[in-house]
Design a protein around this motif. Structure first.
Motif, mmCIF file in Angstrom:
data_model
loop_
_atom_site.group_PDB
_atom_site.id
_atom_site.type_symbol
_atom_site.label_atom_id
_atom_site.label_comp_id
_atom_site.label_asym_id
_atom_site.label_seq_id
_atom_site.Cartn_x
_atom_site.Cartn_y
_atom_site.Cartn_z
ATOM 1 N N HIS A 126 1.433 3.622 2.338
ATOM 2 C CA HIS A 126 2.647 4.609 3.268
ATOM 3 C C HIS A 126 3.308 4.542 3.643
ATOM 4 O O HIS A 126 4.189 3.426 2.642
ATOM 5 C CB HIS A 126 1.986 3.697 4.524
ATOM 6 C CG HIS A 126 -0.067 3.619 4.718
ATOM 7 N ND1 HIS A 126 -0.943 2.810 5.570
ATOM 8 C CD2 HIS A 126 -1.319 4.595 4.370
ATOM 9 C CE1 HIS A 126 -2.315 3.733 5.845
ATOM 10 N NE2 HIS A 126 -2.182 4.364 4.947
ATOM 11 N N HIS A 171 0.908 -1.412 0.054
ATOM 12 C CA HIS A 171 0.195 -0.262 -0.150
ATOM 13 C C HIS A 171 1.150 1.036 -0.276
ATOM 14 O O HIS A 171 2.094 0.932 0.373
ATOM 15 C CB HIS A 171 -0.851 -0.183 0.960
ATOM 16 C CG HIS A 171 -0.864 -0.211 2.146
ATOM 17 N ND1 HIS A 171 0.203 -1.768 2.590
ATOM 18 C CD2 HIS A 171 -0.356 0.772 3.938
ATOM 19 C CE1 HIS A 171 0.559 -0.644 4.318
ATOM 20 N NE2 HIS A 171 0.023 0.419 4.503
ATOM 21 N N ASP A 216 -0.605 -4.143 5.818
ATOM 22 C CA ASP A 216 -1.164 -3.652 7.117
ATOM 23 C C ASP A 216 -2.540 -3.775 6.735
ATOM 24 O O ASP A 216 -3.293 -3.596 7.982
ATOM 25 C CB ASP A 216 -1.238 -1.550 6.714
ATOM 26 C CG ASP A 216 -0.031 -1.661 7.669
ATOM 27 O OD1 ASP A 216 1.051 -3.261 8.150
ATOM 28 O OD2 ASP A 216 0.843 -0.656 7.340
ATOM 29 N N HIS A 258 -7.496 -1.629 5.162
ATOM 30 C CA HIS A 258 -6.926 -0.954 5.799
ATOM 31 C C HIS A 258 -6.250 0.561 5.464
ATOM 32 O O HIS A 258 -6.302 1.882 5.759
ATOM 33 C CB HIS A 258 -5.284 -1.409 5.897
ATOM 34 C CG HIS A 258 -3.867 -0.647 6.633
ATOM 35 N ND1 HIS A 258 -3.732 -0.506 7.646
ATOM 36 C CD2 HIS A 258 -3.231 -0.360 5.524
ATOM 37 C CE1 HIS A 258 -3.042 0.486 8.108
ATOM 38 N NE2 HIS A 258 -2.422 0.545 6.759
HETATM 39 ZN ZN LIG Z 1 -0.158 1.043 6.416
#
Ligand SMILES: [Zn+2]
Length: 227
Positions: free
Chosen positions: A64, A62, A164, A145
């Motif tokens: 992040h 992802h 996550d 998430h």
């Molecule tokens: Zn994350």
């Protein structure tokens, strides 16, 4: 670095207890996530080169920062991600500031210096990457998430890298920024349907199916009571 199955490695990082992955095939290897800055990314690249000299691809679980800002040292290579993947440059600035405030200015500076490497290959629902003698399957189970979660399955070993989407309780507090908690339990149902033996979260130690089933119930109960 732990080998959880033949040629499937889990790398634990000190910073944020981040967990990344490495899957080695006959022709190529797949690096699952890179750490949050180019210094840690370069350290991971060196570590991987002690295990294999095969050309690498990178996949992002992802967007992040702690899962993707360390990709610069892996260039040039294919970088896979879900089609919704977008960098949040404000997140980069915020984390750099946060590290400075925590008395870790060197990490703050490394984050700011880090080059954001955009995906070169994107997918919508499902994609396969052939590594030679073994393939990995990428799947997106909808926003959970985050808006672009990618689950990576290594079918011949029943190993799943969940990013996550699967979290140890100590990390969950910070997890509700840009995802969709109403759809998170459903995404975990689809992950459980893969019948994995080992599930590798984005932070902390690998877990099993029962852990994921309990996490699913906690998320589901939390959402119901919040509603
Ligand atoms: Zn994350």
């Amino acid at each position: 670095m732990i080998e959880v199955a033949g040629g499937v490695h889990v790398v634990r990082h000190e910073e944020l207890d981040l967990t990344t992955g490495l899957v080695v095939g006959d022709d190529a290897c797949l690096v699952i996530d890179t750490p949050g800055d180019h210094v840690q990314g370069a350290a991971l690249a060196r570590q991987i080169r002690q295990i294999t000299a095969k050309p690498w691809h990178v996949v992002y679980t992802h967007a992040h920062f702690d899962h993707c800002y360390g990709t610069g040292p892996f260039q040039p290579c294919e970088v896979w991600a879900h089609e919704n993947f977008r960098f949040d440059v404000e997140e980069k600035t915020a984390w750099a500031r946060r590290y400075r405030e925590q008395g870790k200015p060197e990490i703050g500076a490394a984050i700011e210096e880090s080059e954001l490497v955009a995906p070169t290959r994107t997918f919508a629902g499902r994609a396969e990457i052939e590594l030679g003698g073994r393939k990995v399957v990428l799947r997106h189970f909808g926003p959970a998430h985050s808006f672009c979660d990618t689950v990576i399955e290594v079918p011949d070993t029943r190993t799943v890298f969940a990013g996550d989407l699967v979290e140890h309780p100590e990390f969950i507090e910070e997890s509700f920024g840009d995802g969709d908690v109403t759809r998170w339990p459903g995404a975990l149902d689809r992950l459980l349907a893969l019948d994995p033996e080992v599930v590798v979260p984005g932070h902390g130690s690998p877990v099993d199916k029962d852990f994921v089933a309990r996490a699913r119930e906690i998320l589901s109960a939390g959402w119901t009571s919040a509603r």
